[in-house]
Design a protein around this motif. Structure first.
Motif, PDB file in Angstrom:
ATOM      1  N   LEU A 202       0.831  -1.199   0.000  1.00  0.00           N
ATOM      2  CA  LEU A 202       0.000   0.000   0.000  1.00  0.00           C
ATOM      3  C   LEU A 202       0.868   1.253   0.000  1.00  0.00           C
ATOM      4  CD1 LEU A 202      -2.992   1.026   0.306  1.00  0.00           C
ATOM      5  CD2 LEU A 202      -2.509   1.176   2.754  1.00  0.00           C
ATOM      6  N   LEU A 203       1.892   1.279   0.834  1.00  0.00           N
ATOM      7  CA  LEU A 203       2.761   2.440   0.919  1.00  0.00           C
ATOM      8  C   LEU A 203       3.601   2.607  -0.342  1.00  0.00           C
ATOM      9  CD1 LEU A 203       3.838   2.046   4.620  1.00  0.00           C
ATOM     10  CD2 LEU A 203       2.430   3.867   3.681  1.00  0.00           C
ATOM     11  N   ASN A 204       3.850   1.513  -1.016  1.00  0.00           N
ATOM     12  CA  ASN A 204       4.610   1.585  -2.254  1.00  0.00           C
ATOM     13  C   ASN A 204       3.848   2.332  -3.347  1.00  0.00           C
ATOM     14  OD1 ASN A 204       6.973   1.003  -3.683  1.00  0.00           O
ATOM     15  ND2 ASN A 204       6.020  -0.740  -4.695  1.00  0.00           N
ATOM     16  N   LEU A 206       2.339   5.155  -2.764  1.00  0.00           N
ATOM     17  CA  LEU A 206       2.413   6.586  -2.508  1.00  0.00           C
ATOM     18  C   LEU A 206       3.321   7.264  -3.525  1.00  0.00           C
ATOM     19  CD1 LEU A 206       2.725   6.822   1.373  1.00  0.00           C
ATOM     20  CD2 LEU A 206       0.839   7.659  -0.014  1.00  0.00           C
ATOM     21  N   THR A 207       2.824   8.290  -4.152  1.00  0.00           N
ATOM     22  CA  THR A 207       3.629   9.013  -5.134  1.00  0.00           C
ATOM     23  C   THR A 207       4.092  10.364  -4.603  1.00  0.00           C
ATOM     24  OG1 THR A 207       1.608   9.952  -6.084  1.00  0.00           O
ATOM     25  CG2 THR A 207       2.460   7.936  -7.077  1.00  0.00           C
ATOM     26  N   THR A 208       3.722  10.678  -3.368  1.00  0.00           N
ATOM     27  CA  THR A 208       4.088  11.984  -2.793  1.00  0.00           C
ATOM     28  C   THR A 208       4.981  11.806  -1.574  1.00  0.00           C
ATOM     29  OG1 THR A 208       2.053  11.955  -1.503  1.00  0.00           O
ATOM     30  CG2 THR A 208       1.997  13.128  -3.603  1.00  0.00           C
ATOM     31  N   TRP A 209       5.729  10.694  -1.550  1.00  0.00           N
ATOM     32  CA  TRP A 209       6.532  10.417  -0.375  1.00  0.00           C
ATOM     33  C   TRP A 209       7.572  11.486  -0.088  1.00  0.00           C
ATOM     34  CZ3 TRP A 209      11.783   9.872  -0.900  1.00  0.00           C
ATOM     35  CH2 TRP A 209      12.260   9.657  -2.201  1.00  0.00           C
ATOM     36  N   TRP A 210       8.067  12.157  -1.121  1.00  0.00           N
ATOM     37  CA  TRP A 210       9.118  13.151  -0.901  1.00  0.00           C
ATOM     38  C   TRP A 210       8.583  14.397  -0.186  1.00  0.00           C
ATOM     39  CZ3 TRP A 210       6.664  11.988  -5.359  1.00  0.00           C
ATOM     40  CH2 TRP A 210       5.935  13.007  -5.958  1.00  0.00           C
ATOM     41  N   GLN A 211       7.251  14.526  -0.101  1.00  0.00           N
ATOM     42  CA  GLN A 211       6.651  15.672   0.573  1.00  0.00           C
ATOM     43  C   GLN A 211       6.376  15.389   2.046  1.00  0.00           C
ATOM     44  OE1 GLN A 211       3.103  16.475  -1.639  1.00  0.00           O
ATOM     45  NE2 GLN A 211       4.181  17.167  -3.471  1.00  0.00           N
ATOM     46  N   LEU A 212       6.571  14.150   2.485  1.00  0.00           N
ATOM     47  CA  LEU A 212       6.248  13.795   3.851  1.00  0.00           C
ATOM     48  C   LEU A 212       7.296  14.332   4.822  1.00  0.00           C
ATOM     49  CD1 LEU A 212       5.250  10.045   3.434  1.00  0.00           C
ATOM     50  CD2 LEU A 212       3.770  12.041   3.390  1.00  0.00           C
ATOM     51  N   PRO A 213       6.885  14.568   6.094  1.00  0.00           N
ATOM     52  CA  PRO A 213       7.860  14.952   7.116  1.00  0.00           C
ATOM     53  C   PRO A 213       8.935  13.872   7.249  1.00  0.00           C
ATOM     54  CG  PRO A 213       5.605  15.197   7.917  1.00  0.00           C
ATOM     55  CD  PRO A 213       5.524  14.469   6.611  1.00  0.00           C
ATOM     56  N   HIS A 214      10.092  14.273   7.701  1.00  0.00           N
ATOM     57  CA  HIS A 214      11.213  13.341   7.801  1.00  0.00           C
ATOM     58  C   HIS A 214      10.843  12.081   8.575  1.00  0.00           C
ATOM     59  CE1 HIS A 214      15.305  11.889   8.178  1.00  0.00           C
ATOM     60  NE2 HIS A 214      15.127  11.792   9.482  1.00  0.00           N
ATOM     61  N   GLU A 215      10.098  12.252   9.700  1.00  0.00           N
ATOM     62  CA  GLU A 215       9.794  11.092  10.528  1.00  0.00           C
ATOM     63  C   GLU A 215       8.809  10.149   9.858  1.00  0.00           C
ATOM     64  OE1 GLU A 215       7.057  14.481  11.919  1.00  0.00           O
ATOM     65  OE2 GLU A 215       9.148  14.198  11.307  1.00  0.00           O
ATOM     66  N   SER A 216       8.191  10.574   8.770  1.00  0.00           N
ATOM     67  CA  SER A 216       7.215   9.727   8.094  1.00  0.00           C
ATOM     68  C   SER A 216       7.792   9.010   6.881  1.00  0.00           C
ATOM     69  CB  SER A 216       6.008  10.560   7.649  1.00  0.00           C
ATOM     70  OG  SER A 216       5.324  11.057   8.770  1.00  0.00           O
ATOM     71  N   LEU A 217       9.069   9.196   6.602  1.00  0.00           N
ATOM     72  CA  LEU A 217       9.679   8.506   5.462  1.00  0.00           C
ATOM     73  C   LEU A 217       9.965   7.064   5.858  1.00  0.00           C
ATOM     74  CD1 LEU A 217      12.075  11.290   4.150  1.00  0.00           C
ATOM     75  CD2 LEU A 217       9.857  10.610   3.247  1.00  0.00           C
ATOM     76  N   ILE A 218       8.923   6.332   6.089  1.00  0.00           N
ATOM     77  CA  ILE A 218       9.039   5.030   6.727  1.00  0.00           C
ATOM     78  C   ILE A 218       9.729   3.994   5.858  1.00  0.00           C
ATOM     79  CG2 ILE A 218       7.094   5.356   8.262  1.00  0.00           C
ATOM     80  CD1 ILE A 218       5.329   4.088   6.316  1.00  0.00           C
ATOM     81  N   LEU A 228       9.952   3.757  -2.688  1.00  0.00           N
ATOM     82  CA  LEU A 228       8.629   4.222  -3.082  1.00  0.00           C
ATOM     83  C   LEU A 228       8.736   4.884  -4.449  1.00  0.00           C
ATOM     84  CD1 LEU A 228       7.356   5.755   0.265  1.00  0.00           C
ATOM     85  CD2 LEU A 228       6.971   3.466  -0.651  1.00  0.00           C
ATOM     86  N   ARG A 229       7.658   4.818  -5.192  1.00  0.00           N
ATOM     87  CA  ARG A 229       7.676   5.349  -6.545  1.00  0.00           C
ATOM     88  C   ARG A 229       7.903   6.861  -6.514  1.00  0.00           C
ATOM     89  NH1 ARG A 229       2.174   4.851  -9.345  1.00  0.00           N
ATOM     90  NH2 ARG A 229       2.305   2.823  -8.327  1.00  0.00           N
ATOM     91  N   GLY A 230       8.823   7.361  -7.269  1.00  0.00           N
ATOM     92  CA  GLY A 230       9.179   8.762  -7.236  1.00  0.00           C
ATOM     93  C   GLY A 230       8.437   9.607  -8.245  1.00  0.00           C
ATOM     94  N   PRO A 231       8.782  10.892  -8.333  1.00  0.00           N
ATOM     95  CA  PRO A 231       8.065  11.846  -9.181  1.00  0.00           C
ATOM     96  C   PRO A 231       7.909  11.421 -10.640  1.00  0.00           C
ATOM     97  CG  PRO A 231       9.609  12.959  -7.759  1.00  0.00           C
ATOM     98  CD  PRO A 231       9.858  11.519  -7.578  1.00  0.00           C
ATOM     99  N   PRO A 232       8.882  10.763 -11.277  1.00  0.00           N
ATOM    100  CA  PRO A 232       8.689  10.431 -12.694  1.00  0.00           C
ATOM    101  C   PRO A 232       7.487   9.531 -12.941  1.00  0.00           C
ATOM    102  CG  PRO A 232      10.988  10.209 -12.076  1.00  0.00           C
ATOM    103  CD  PRO A 232      10.220  10.395 -10.819  1.00  0.00           C
ATOM    104  N   ALA A 233       6.997   8.838 -11.896  1.00  0.00           N
ATOM    105  CA  ALA A 233       5.871   7.924 -12.096  1.00  0.00           C
ATOM    106  C   ALA A 233       4.535   8.622 -11.977  1.00  0.00           C
ATOM    107  CB  ALA A 233       5.935   6.797 -11.090  1.00  0.00           C
ATOM    108  N   LEU A 234       4.544   9.922 -11.683  1.00  0.00           N
ATOM    109  CA  LEU A 234       3.287  10.646 -11.556  1.00  0.00           C
ATOM    110  C   LEU A 234       2.536  10.637 -12.883  1.00  0.00           C
ATOM    111  CD1 LEU A 234       4.334  13.775  -9.489  1.00  0.00           C
ATOM    112  CD2 LEU A 234       2.703  12.034  -8.786  1.00  0.00           C
ATOM    113  N   ASN A 235       1.223  10.497 -12.769  1.00  0.00           N
ATOM    114  CA  ASN A 235       0.367  10.521 -13.966  1.00  0.00           C
ATOM    115  C   ASN A 235      -0.416  11.825 -13.997  1.00  0.00           C
ATOM    116  OD1 ASN A 235       1.103   7.940 -14.825  1.00  0.00           O
ATOM    117  ND2 ASN A 235      -0.278   7.017 -13.326  1.00  0.00           N
TER     118      ASN A 235
END
Length: 235
Positions: A202-204, A206-218, A228-235
């Protein structure tokens, strides 16, 4: 089913998954679909834990609950099952990933000797409440308990005229009420292995992981090697 527990009923006291996500945020920056998926899995886990005990159990979702507030609704659940002939009733919620069938059976065993059993959570509340029919002879006391606060344990002790140290406690566990709780539970691997795998997938998504607070980069400290899928995968 063990004969000594034949008069014991178990209850999953829960909102629907849709109602859960109206008041709880599980996945940091997650979509409504992802939040619903977590809520549904937690509810399913609660039911599975009850079923695994071999004791009779009941699901009291929102549509089956009666009352104007939490205390009244919970009180009516106990009253309903005691009226059906049960002598002990144990109620759990849907948000305790560590709860095991053995914990519930331990509570059932304690209720053969004591009138009140609680499973304390780490914030002063309870993830489990077990009562005998005798203890329930003053149901109005439910109105005097400050449910969903850090005072629940203290109020239960007062309501049933039991000194807090004399309450029968199960293990202290953590409830999942916020995204911080969810992240912490994943960090500590509190979920069963099948749920850990499911939430990893489920977390994989997430396409906005780079916007999460540091403690949430689980993904970086819970699931090494899982990107986690990064910005290039955004549709």
């Amino acid at each position: 089913m063990p004969n000594r527990f034949s008069d014991t009923a178990l209850v999953l006291f829960t909102r629907t998954s849709a109602e859960e996500v109206q008041v709880k945020n599980f996945v940091p920056q997650g979509t409504i679909t992802q939040q619903l998926a977590v809520a549904e899995k937690l509810i399913q886990q609660g039911q599975q834990v009850l079923a695994a005990t071999g004791l009779p159990y009941f699901i009291y979702s929102s549509s089956a609950q009666k009352g104007d507030n939490f205390g009244q609704r919970l009180q009516n659940v106990f009253a309903d099952l005691f009226s059906q002939g049960f002598e002990q009733v144990i109620v759990i919620g849907n948000d305790c990933p560590e709860l095991k069938p053995t914990d519930i059976l331990r509570a059932a065993h304690q209720l053969l000797q004591q009138e009140v059993v609680v499973g304390p959570d780490s914030s002063g509340g309870v993830y489990l409440l077990g009562l005998t029919k005798t203890a329930f002879n003053q149901p109005a006391i439910f109105e005097n308990i400050r449910w969903n606060t850090a005072w629940v344990l203290t109020d239960i002790a007062t309501a049933f005229n039991i000194a807090t140290p004399d309450l029968i406690f199960l293990k202290q566990y953590t409830d999942i009420n916020t995204s911080r709780d969810f992240v912490k539970a994943l960090q500590q691997k509190l979920f069963r292995s099948n749920l850990l795998r499911y939430f990893r997938l489920l977390l994989n998504q997430l396409t906005t992981w780079w916007q999460l607070p540091h403690e949430s980069l689980i993904s970086f400290f819970i699931f090494p090697g899982l990107a986690l899928r990064g910005p290039p995968a955004l549709n």
